[in-house]
Enzyme design. Structure first.
Site, PDB file in Angstrom:
ATOM      1  N   GLY A 115     -18.131 -31.877  19.471  1.00 35.45           N
ATOM      2  CA  GLY A 115     -16.769 -32.037  19.959  1.00 35.45           C
ATOM      3  C   GLY A 115     -15.832 -30.877  19.736  1.00 35.45           C
ATOM      4  N   GLU A 135     -22.244 -36.378  26.401  1.00 34.44           N
ATOM      5  CA  GLU A 135     -23.367 -36.003  25.558  1.00 34.44           C
ATOM      6  C   GLU A 135     -24.545 -36.906  25.892  1.00 34.44           C
ATOM      7  OE1 GLU A 135     -26.084 -34.527  23.255  1.00 34.44           O
ATOM      8  OE2 GLU A 135     -24.125 -33.535  23.445  1.00 34.44           O
ATOM      9  N   ASP A 180     -21.860 -25.739  27.616  1.00 31.06           N
ATOM     10  CA  ASP A 180     -22.349 -25.170  26.360  1.00 31.06           C
ATOM     11  C   ASP A 180     -23.776 -25.668  26.201  1.00 31.06           C
ATOM     12  OD1 ASP A 180     -22.190 -23.757  23.916  1.00 31.06           O
ATOM     13  OD2 ASP A 180     -21.856 -25.635  22.854  1.00 31.06           O
ATOM     14  N   CYS A 233     -25.690 -20.299  22.005  1.00 35.58           N
ATOM     15  CA  CYS A 233     -25.644 -19.662  20.680  1.00 35.58           C
ATOM     16  C   CYS A 233     -27.002 -19.026  20.407  1.00 35.58           C
ATOM     17  CB  CYS A 233     -25.244 -20.657  19.596  1.00 35.58           C
ATOM     18  SG  CYS A 233     -26.313 -22.105  19.474  1.00 35.58           S
TER      19      CYS A 233
END
Length: 479
Positions: A115, A135, A180, A233
């Site tokens: 979040g 999600e 993301d 990432c």
């Protein structure tokens, strides 16, 4: 120990000199950050209050982001339970900053747990418009919903769905989309040892194929003229320049946007796509076709642990050509304030004028006994697994209304008739967070319990005893 195949690829990508600097960063302490929640008030007031508790230093790419010192423990402070800030890795604050969501828009955070980016986007929207935050994994979706609640987000629809299911439900609907994407996690090796244990070249390729699929679904939900931010990432070109090049080769109406880069950020590399990435996509007309390098890959952004104070990240900002069309969407049928008799009585007894006006203009949904204030023009929900359809106001009991903890966390002390303010330096606030009653003065009835002016939850005063309504599942054990 870093995987040998990972080290060899990074050495070839960076060259020996920079590779040595990159490796050295793994022996250095990781940087920790928090992001002030502007929904809670003025940043300068928070900084004045937090001066004694934390040592804060500005994060350049996040307007409300700060590094905090290793000696600080912001996760064990009452401000954390009040949603005054979100503890977030510094580099992870960059993608949502580049999304630039605006009040009144329809925005999707497609892979949203836990979040951090969702709550950052919510701050940009200032409670106006619709934020769909999704999600796919049920347990992580529940954590996402809890963080949306803690940060006092009023306009979020929290869903638990696969991207393909969302695309079938919404179609072309959103002005902005955050992707993301799930990735191999190479950028988190310094922070999470588990990411090292789970890494393999095979997993990198698996992640890249999944990212291609997610981007396809996101593309179908983005309106012409809309913006999409893709982030990972990881350092792997397969999942960064590769994912973007494969996607843009198939969608000629999408293009990379030039955005400001901050000190320590470096551009994406076309040669890394050519030398280190898959160049075929299952979504191309010919899945075996070698796809060309996308134009302007240098407009994408890499964040490196040896060049700035943060972990490894990749960010690409893209926009879709055209203008937003007029499309007739199917909206959820909602109730009005006039139908909420129990809520009206609570509002009259407990709320100030401004919130009563907000409620009078609102739209409502009930799920069993639970009452929600939903964002304006809520889309139809049938067929979606929904965890939170807007702001949970409370529970409709027989002839009475019990306000929710979620609602308390959206309020300012000026919004209610009765406030009991506790000091963060006083043990009483931690007694409240443990679920204990305490002695207080004031008029009987519902009180908003605050810490240094920030809402924490509800209490109900009877005589001089403040009965504790802090949720059992949230009660602390650390103090």
């Amino acid at each position: 120990m870093l995987p040998l195949a990972f080290c060899e690829r990074m050495r070839r990508m960076l060259g020996q000199a920079e590779y040595e600097a990159f490796l050295k960063s793994y022996d250095e302490n990781k940087y920790q950050g928090l992001r002030f929640n502007i929904g809670k008030g003025k940043q300068e007031d928070f900084l004045a209050l937090a001066e004694d508790a934390f040592s804060l230093e500005k994060i350049p790419w996040a307007e409300h982001g700060f590094y905090y010192g290793a000696e600080a423990a912001p996760g064990k402070h009452a401000y954390h339970e009040a949603g005054v800030y979100y503890i977030q890795e510094p580099s992870a604050m960059a993608p949502a900053a580049y999304l630039q969501a605006r009040p009144g828009e329809r925005v999707l955070d497609l892979c949203a747990a836990p979040g951090g980016k969702t709550t950052q986007i919510a701050a940009q929207m200032r409670g106006e418009g619709l934020l769909v935050t999704n999600e796919i994994h049920p347990a992580r979706a529940r954590i996402l919903s809890e963080n949306v609640e803690r940060m006092g987000v009023r306009n979020a629809l929290v869903t638990n769905a696969a991207p393909a299911d969302l695309r079938r439900h919404f179609g072309m609907f959103f002005h902005r989309i955050m992707v993301d994407a799930p990735c191999s996690g190479e950028g988190m090796f310094r922070k999470q040892e588990m990411a090292v244990d789970e890494w393999s070249l095979e997993n990198v390729r698996t992640c890249a194929a999944r990212q291609d699929e997610i981007l396809e679904e996101a593309y179908a939900m983005l309106l012409p003229g809309g913006r999409m931010v893709y982030s990972t990432c990881t350092f792997a070109p397969d999942e960064n320049e590769g994912s973007i090049s494969r996607f843009l080769a198939i969608h000629s109406d999408m293009h990379l946007v030039e955005v400001p880069k901050y000190e320590g950020m470096s551009p994406g590399r076309a040669d890394w796509y050519e030398d280190f990435a898959i160049r075929e996509s299952a979504f191309a007309p010919d899945p075996e076709e070698v796809l060309p390098v996308a134009e302007h890959l240098e407009r994408s952004i890499r964040l490196w642990p040896h060049l700035l104070h943060g972990e490894g990240h990749f960010v690409a900002v893209m926009e879709k050509d055209g203008a937003c069309p007029l499309i007739d969407y199917k909206w959820e049928k909602t109730a009005t304030y006039k139908e909420q008799k129990e809520l009206q009585k609570f509002a009259k007894d407990c709320l100030a004028k401004d919130w009563m006006e907000t409620l009078a203009q609102g739209q409502y949904l009930t799920f069993g006994e639970q009452l929600y204030l939903v964002p304006k023009d809520m889309p139809a929900l049938k067929g979606l697994k929904v965890l939170r359809p807007g702001l949970h106001l409370g529970t409709l009991k027989k002839n009475r209304f019990e306000p929710s903890h979620a609602w308390a966390l959206t309020l300012y002390k000026e919004d209610v008739r009765h406030v009991t303010d506790l000091s963060s330096k006083d043990e009483t606030v931690y007694a409240y967070l443990r679920g204990e009653t305490f002695t207080a003065d004031g008029e009987p009835g519902w009180h908003l319990i605050t810490v240094d002016g920030y809402a924490l939850g509800w209490g109900k005063l009877t005589g001089t005893t403040m009965k504790n309504h802090y949720p059992k599942g949230l009660r602390i054990t650390y103090k």
